[in-house]
Structures are given as structure tokens and as C-alpha cells.
Design a protein around this motif. Structure first.
Motif, PDB file in Angstrom:
ATOM      1  N   GLU A  71       0.119 -43.537  -2.791  1.00  0.00           N
ATOM      2  CA  GLU A  71       1.454 -43.008  -2.386  1.00  0.00           C
ATOM      3  C   GLU A  71       1.487 -41.605  -2.844  1.00  0.00           C
ATOM      4  OE1 GLU A  71       5.933 -44.247  -3.241  1.00  0.00           O
ATOM      5  OE2 GLU A  71       4.274 -45.477  -4.159  1.00  0.00           O
ATOM      6  N   MET A  79       9.965 -52.670  -5.230  1.00  0.00           N
ATOM      7  CA  MET A  79      11.025 -51.757  -5.089  1.00  0.00           C
ATOM      8  C   MET A  79      10.282 -50.701  -4.425  1.00  0.00           C
ATOM      9  SD  MET A  79      12.787 -49.782  -8.273  1.00  0.00           S
ATOM     10  CE  MET A  79      11.400 -48.871  -8.916  1.00  0.00           C
ATOM     11  N   ASN A  80       8.937 -50.301  -4.955  1.00  0.00           N
ATOM     12  CA  ASN A  80       8.001 -49.099  -4.261  1.00  0.00           C
ATOM     13  C   ASN A  80       7.817 -49.457  -2.814  1.00  0.00           C
ATOM     14  OD1 ASN A  80       8.118 -47.870  -6.652  1.00  0.00           O
ATOM     15  ND2 ASN A  80       6.143 -48.575  -7.410  1.00  0.00           N
ATOM     16  N   SER A 139       9.702 -51.472  -0.920  1.00  0.00           N
ATOM     17  CA  SER A 139      10.937 -51.219  -0.138  1.00  0.00           C
ATOM     18  C   SER A 139      11.065 -49.698   0.140  1.00  0.00           C
ATOM     19  CB  SER A 139      11.920 -51.786  -0.930  1.00  0.00           C
ATOM     20  OG  SER A 139      13.327 -51.358  -0.385  1.00  0.00           O
ATOM     21  N   ASN A 140      11.092 -48.846  -0.837  1.00  0.00           N
ATOM     22  CA  ASN A 140      10.840 -47.342  -0.385  1.00  0.00           C
ATOM     23  C   ASN A 140      10.133 -46.817   0.503  1.00  0.00           C
ATOM     24  OD1 ASN A 140      12.262 -44.945  -1.410  1.00  0.00           O
ATOM     25  ND2 ASN A 140      10.334 -44.346  -2.287  1.00  0.00           N
ATOM     26  N   ALA A 192      11.527 -48.234   3.747  1.00  0.00           N
ATOM     27  CA  ALA A 192      12.668 -47.583   4.156  1.00  0.00           C
ATOM     28  C   ALA A 192      12.663 -46.218   4.859  1.00  0.00           C
ATOM     29  CB  ALA A 192      13.867 -47.266   3.100  1.00  0.00           C
ATOM     30  N   SER A 193      11.632 -45.276   4.047  1.00  0.00           N
ATOM     31  CA  SER A 193      11.313 -43.987   4.896  1.00  0.00           C
ATOM     32  C   SER A 193      10.311 -44.105   6.022  1.00  0.00           C
ATOM     33  CB  SER A 193      10.510 -43.353   3.507  1.00  0.00           C
ATOM     34  OG  SER A 193       9.487 -43.819   3.170  1.00  0.00           O
ATOM     35  N   ALA A 230      12.468 -53.451   4.382  1.00  0.00           N
ATOM     36  CA  ALA A 230      12.743 -52.586   3.312  1.00  0.00           C
ATOM     37  C   ALA A 230      14.013 -53.595   2.510  1.00  0.00           C
ATOM     38  CB  ALA A 230      13.284 -51.163   3.367  1.00  0.00           C
ATOM     39  N   ALA A 269      13.731 -54.990  -1.166  1.00  0.00           N
ATOM     40  CA  ALA A 269      14.763 -54.698  -2.125  1.00  0.00           C
ATOM     41  C   ALA A 269      15.469 -55.611  -2.811  1.00  0.00           C
ATOM     42  CB  ALA A 269      15.822 -53.637  -1.510  1.00  0.00           C
ATOM     43  N   ARG A 278      19.667 -47.380  -8.476  1.00  0.00           N
ATOM     44  CA  ARG A 278      18.963 -46.863  -7.246  1.00  0.00           C
ATOM     45  C   ARG A 278      18.621 -47.829  -6.382  1.00  0.00           C
ATOM     46  NH1 ARG A 278      13.781 -44.465  -9.608  1.00  0.00           N
ATOM     47  NH2 ARG A 278      13.855 -46.416 -10.828  1.00  0.00           N
ATOM     48  N   LEU A 279      18.135 -49.003  -6.817  1.00  0.00           N
ATOM     49  CA  LEU A 279      17.661 -50.294  -6.145  1.00  0.00           C
ATOM     50  C   LEU A 279      19.209 -50.664  -5.336  1.00  0.00           C
ATOM     51  CD1 LEU A 279      15.561 -51.983  -5.089  1.00  0.00           C
ATOM     52  CD2 LEU A 279      15.846 -53.098  -7.191  1.00  0.00           C
ATOM     53  N   ARG A 286      20.015 -48.399  -2.554  1.00  0.00           N
ATOM     54  CA  ARG A 286      19.164 -48.600  -1.343  1.00  0.00           C
ATOM     55  C   ARG A 286      19.576 -49.799  -0.725  1.00  0.00           C
ATOM     56  NH1 ARG A 286      13.718 -49.333  -3.191  1.00  0.00           N
ATOM     57  NH2 ARG A 286      13.861 -47.312  -3.620  1.00  0.00           N
TER      58      ARG A 286
END
Length: 133
Positions: free
Chosen positions: A49, A93-94, A96-97, A100-101, A108, A112, A124-125, A128
Motif C-alpha cells: 500500500e 478497515m484498510n 475498505s479504504n 472505496a478509493s 468497501a 467497513a 473515521r470508520l 466512511r
């Protein structure tokens, strides 16, 4: 362990040898090896990443989530501080991030929601989830 009393003779601690081969001890070492491998896989995902190899990072997070200790980790039955539970949360969580992007909002959101089910304290979760829902 063995203790030398003469260059050719050693005393073997039978109890220690029996403990080392006891099924519970063997199982404990197996779990520790799996936990270590899972931590290494998570570290690899983070490296991918950080280097911008997002497809590799996504694949590594998914592979981590498929590992037995990680897949079976659940907040209701885990001991406090369970490393497998923490890795499951972070991977979800990662992942999902990344999704999402990367234009995968449904995936995502699912990841999440899986992460928030394990630990609902990450603001933050929740943000999102609100953006993805």
C-alpha cells in the motif's frame, strides 16, 4: 534441556521434554507460528500500500482475511487484546479504504461494516460508512 555432568554424560530433564511434546504445547506453538505469519502478511500488505501497489495490497489483505485465525476471530468470543482480532479489524478497515478509493463502494461498505462490528470506536470508520451508505 540437558545438563552436562561429564563430557560424555548428560542429564535430560524428562518433565521438560514431556511438556515440550505435550499436545497443548504443540498446539500453542502452532498458533504462535500462525500469528507470526499473519503479522508478516499484514506487514506485506502495508508495504504494498505504501509503495502504491494497491492491487497487491488488496490481494494481501484478502489473503489475510482468509487465514483461519483471522477468519474465525470474533469480538464476542475473543480474549482482550487478541492479535488475530486486531489484525482482522485493521485488514477490514484498510481493505475498505482501498476499495472505496478504487471504485468498489459496495465491497468497501461491507468491509467497513465488518470492521465496525469488531470495534465501534473508530470515528473515521463511521464517517466512511456514512459516505458509502
Amino acid at each position: 534441556g540437558a545438563r552436562r555432568i561429564h563430557p560424555m554424560i548428560s542429564i535430560v530433564d524428562i518433565e521438560s521434554a514431556e511438556r515440550a511434546s505435550h499436545p497443548l504445547e504443540v498446539a500453542r506453538r502452532g498458533i504462535e507460528a500462525q500469528e507470526s505469519a499473519n503479522a508478516a502478511l499484514y506487514s506485506l500488505a502495508l508495504q504494498h500500500e505504501a509503495s502504491g501497489r494497491l492491487a497487491n495490497a488488496t490481494a494481501a489483505y484478502r489473503q489475510l482475511l482468509d487465514q483461519p485465525l483471522i477468519a474465525e476471530a470474533d469480538a464476542l468470543h475473543a480474549a482482550p487484546g487478541d492479535p488475530s482480532l486486531r489484525l482482522r479489524f485493521l485488514a477490514l478497515m484498510n481493505l475498505s479504504n482501498l476499495e472505496a478509493s478504487g471504485g468498489e463502494p459496495e465491497q468497501a461498505l461491507q468491509h467497513a461494516l465488518g470492521a465496525v462490528a469488531l470495534d465501534e470506536r473508530d470515528g473515521r470508520l463511521w464517517l466512511r460508512i456514512g459516505r458509502l451508505a
